[in-house]
Design a protein around this motif. Sequence first.
Motif, PDB file in Angstrom:
ATOM      1  N   GLU A 193       0.828  -1.201   0.000  1.00 10.03           N
ATOM      2  CA  GLU A 193       0.000   0.000   0.000  1.00 10.03           C
ATOM      3  C   GLU A 193       0.868   1.259   0.000  1.00 10.03           C
ATOM      4  O   GLU A 193       2.073   1.211   0.295  1.00 10.03           O
ATOM      5  N   THR A 194       0.239   2.389  -0.306  1.00  9.95           N
ATOM      6  CA  THR A 194       0.990   3.640  -0.437  1.00  9.95           C
ATOM      7  C   THR A 194       0.418   4.778   0.394  1.00  9.95           C
ATOM      8  O   THR A 194       0.899   5.901   0.324  1.00  9.95           O
ATOM      9  N   LEU A 195      -0.603   4.517   1.181  1.00  8.32           N
ATOM     10  CA  LEU A 195      -1.263   5.591   1.925  1.00  8.32           C
ATOM     11  C   LEU A 195      -0.343   6.214   2.967  1.00  8.32           C
ATOM     12  O   LEU A 195       0.637   5.603   3.395  1.00  8.32           O
ATOM     13  N   SER A 196      -0.686   7.430   3.383  1.00  9.37           N
ATOM     14  CA  SER A 196       0.090   8.116   4.414  1.00  9.37           C
ATOM     15  C   SER A 196      -0.245   7.555   5.782  1.00  9.37           C
ATOM     16  O   SER A 196      -1.301   6.932   5.979  1.00  9.37           O
ATOM     17  N   PHE A 197       0.642   7.806   6.745  1.00 10.95           N
ATOM     18  CA  PHE A 197       0.377   7.333   8.099  1.00 10.95           C
ATOM     19  C   PHE A 197      -0.852   8.020   8.686  1.00 10.95           C
ATOM     20  O   PHE A 197      -1.643   7.388   9.395  1.00 10.95           O
ATOM     21  N   ASN A 198      -1.047   9.282   8.396  1.00 12.56           N
ATOM     22  CA  ASN A 198      -2.197   9.997   8.929  1.00 12.56           C
ATOM     23  C   ASN A 198      -3.505   9.396   8.411  1.00 12.56           C
ATOM     24  O   ASN A 198      -4.469   9.233   9.175  1.00 12.56           O
ATOM     25  N   ASP A 199      -3.538   9.037   7.127  1.00 14.01           N
ATOM     26  CA  ASP A 199      -4.737   8.398   6.572  1.00 14.01           C
ATOM     27  C   ASP A 199      -4.971   7.039   7.225  1.00 14.01           C
ATOM     28  O   ASP A 199      -6.105   6.669   7.545  1.00 14.01           O
ATOM     29  N   HIS A 200      -3.905   6.302   7.400  1.00 14.10           N
ATOM     30  CA  HIS A 200      -4.003   4.999   8.085  1.00 14.10           C
ATOM     31  C   HIS A 200      -4.537   5.181   9.499  1.00 14.10           C
ATOM     32  O   HIS A 200      -5.434   4.446   9.930  1.00 14.10           O
ATOM     33  N   PHE A 201      -4.007   6.122  10.231  1.00 13.70           N
ATOM     34  CA  PHE A 201      -4.429   6.376  11.604  1.00 13.70           C
ATOM     35  C   PHE A 201      -5.930   6.653  11.666  1.00 13.70           C
ATOM     36  O   PHE A 201      -6.651   6.078  12.495  1.00 13.70           O
ATOM     37  N   ASN A 202      -6.409   7.510  10.789  1.00 11.20           N
ATOM     38  CA  ASN A 202      -7.824   7.867  10.799  1.00 11.20           C
ATOM     39  C   ASN A 202      -8.706   6.687  10.409  1.00 11.20           C
ATOM     40  O   ASN A 202      -9.811   6.524  10.945  1.00 11.20           O
ATOM     41  N   GLN A 203      -8.225   5.843   9.509  1.00 12.50           N
ATOM     42  CA  GLN A 203      -8.995   4.673   9.087  1.00 12.50           C
ATOM     43  C   GLN A 203      -9.111   3.635  10.199  1.00 12.50           C
ATOM     44  O   GLN A 203     -10.154   3.000  10.370  1.00 12.50           O
ATOM     45  N   ARG A 204      -8.041   3.427  10.946  1.00 14.86           N
ATOM     46  CA  ARG A 204      -7.979   2.329  11.907  1.00 14.86           C
ATOM     47  C   ARG A 204      -8.399   2.715  13.324  1.00 14.86           C
ATOM     48  O   ARG A 204      -8.476   1.841  14.191  1.00 14.86           O
ATOM     49  N   LEU A 205      -8.688   3.978  13.562  1.00 15.77           N
ATOM     50  CA  LEU A 205      -8.965   4.429  14.920  1.00 15.77           C
ATOM     51  C   LEU A 205     -10.093   3.636  15.578  1.00 15.77           C
ATOM     52  O   LEU A 205      -9.957   3.138  16.696  1.00 15.77           O
ATOM     53  N   LYS A 206     -11.209   3.490  14.887  1.00 15.05           N
ATOM     54  CA  LYS A 206     -12.367   2.800  15.475  1.00 15.05           C
ATOM     55  C   LYS A 206     -12.148   1.295  15.587  1.00 15.05           C
ATOM     56  O   LYS A 206     -12.747   0.637  16.433  1.00 15.05           O
ATOM     57  N   ALA A 207     -11.287   0.742  14.729  1.00 11.59           N
ATOM     58  CA  ALA A 207     -11.041  -0.706  14.737  1.00 11.59           C
ATOM     59  C   ALA A 207     -10.246  -1.150  15.955  1.00 11.59           C
ATOM     60  O   ALA A 207     -10.100  -2.349  16.197  1.00 11.59           O
ATOM     61  N   LEU A 208      -9.743  -0.212  16.745  1.00  7.68           N
ATOM     62  CA  LEU A 208      -8.926  -0.541  17.911  1.00  7.68           C
ATOM     63  C   LEU A 208      -9.740  -0.619  19.193  1.00  7.68           C
ATOM     64  O   LEU A 208      -9.180  -0.582  20.289  1.00  7.68           O
ATOM     65  N   ASN A 209     -11.048  -0.748  19.066  1.00  9.74           N
ATOM     66  CA  ASN A 209     -11.918  -0.885  20.229  1.00  9.74           C
ATOM     67  C   ASN A 209     -11.913  -2.355  20.665  1.00  9.74           C
ATOM     68  O   ASN A 209     -12.700  -3.171  20.185  1.00  9.74           O
ATOM     69  N   TYR A 210     -11.023  -2.687  21.580  1.00 10.96           N
ATOM     70  CA  TYR A 210     -10.881  -4.075  22.018  1.00 10.96           C
ATOM     71  C   TYR A 210     -12.094  -4.561  22.816  1.00 10.96           C
ATOM     72  O   TYR A 210     -12.430  -5.742  22.783  1.00 10.96           O
TER      73      TYR A 210
END
Length: 312
Positions: free
Chosen positions: A156-173
């Motif tokens: 993939e080629t996305l920026s870290f900031n884009d990744h962070f925003n995409q994965r934020l909700k997925a980290l709800n353990y």
Amino acid sequence: MKALIHIGMPKTGSSTIQAFLKINAEALRAQGLRHDPVNPRFGSQYELAATGLVRAGAAMSDAVALRVLGLRDPAAQQAYVDAFEARLQHGQQAWGERVFLGSSEHIHAWLTRPEQITALDTVLRRYFDSVQYLVYLRPQGEMVVSAYSERIRRGETLSFNDHFNQRLKALNYWKSLRLWAKAVGEARLTPRLLTPDALVGGDLLDDFCAIAGIDRTGLQTPRRMNTSLSAEAIALRRQINRFLPVRNRKGGRAKPYQLALRLLERRLPQPGTRLQLSDGQRQILLADHAEANEKLRARYFPERATLFPTES
């Protein structure tokens, strides 16, 4: 025969656990524990995750898995799961060990609906006297950084900031564990924290062995697996990823990509700069998961002041 199934999550030492099980398979059988993957050349046991999907009427969609396994249509996926279940049926009569050990980070990644988890559990309970599920939880800050490194490794080629925003909700353990607990029962789910102060001996493999009932004395220790890329290595790969595919059509490593990487990596500083969250991202992450982490701490780890050390 009992079963202990390690369900990931991704980026929580799964590759290390799987390498440990693979190189010690014979010694483990002598201790009464069986590790028996369908595809020994892979670490993750895709068959476990595929069973949950297919038996629930869904299909595998992971492009990499579909290529490396050659399961390009629903009929092939059905046959793959049928063969795995036949293997378990045979093992029910032929295996003499007391515990079956399975591990696949794809279980947690792919089985995101109650009926999919239930489908896997129903199959396993058909062949084992009891089934226990083990999951390791890594501090969210470490998880989001490591997951970004893995995405870049995959092309993939996305920026870290884009990744962070995409994965934020997925980290709800908390949400994830409640899904599993409701599907298989609270008593059959064992969550562990992937932090030195929470692991037996401060070590992942020592902790896994304690949970699985493995005597680690004399067993081999695998080399460290899938370490995160440096910031410089990530920047380089993002550039290469724009022009060359990481994998070939069969799912193997693409030779042009590997050649370009080897040539250009020589210019990188060693060990390089560690990728980290910004202060703002760290505050967003902590605030976003504070309530869920506290619920998780109170339910599963009441002896701890905070779920993860970085929260203090």
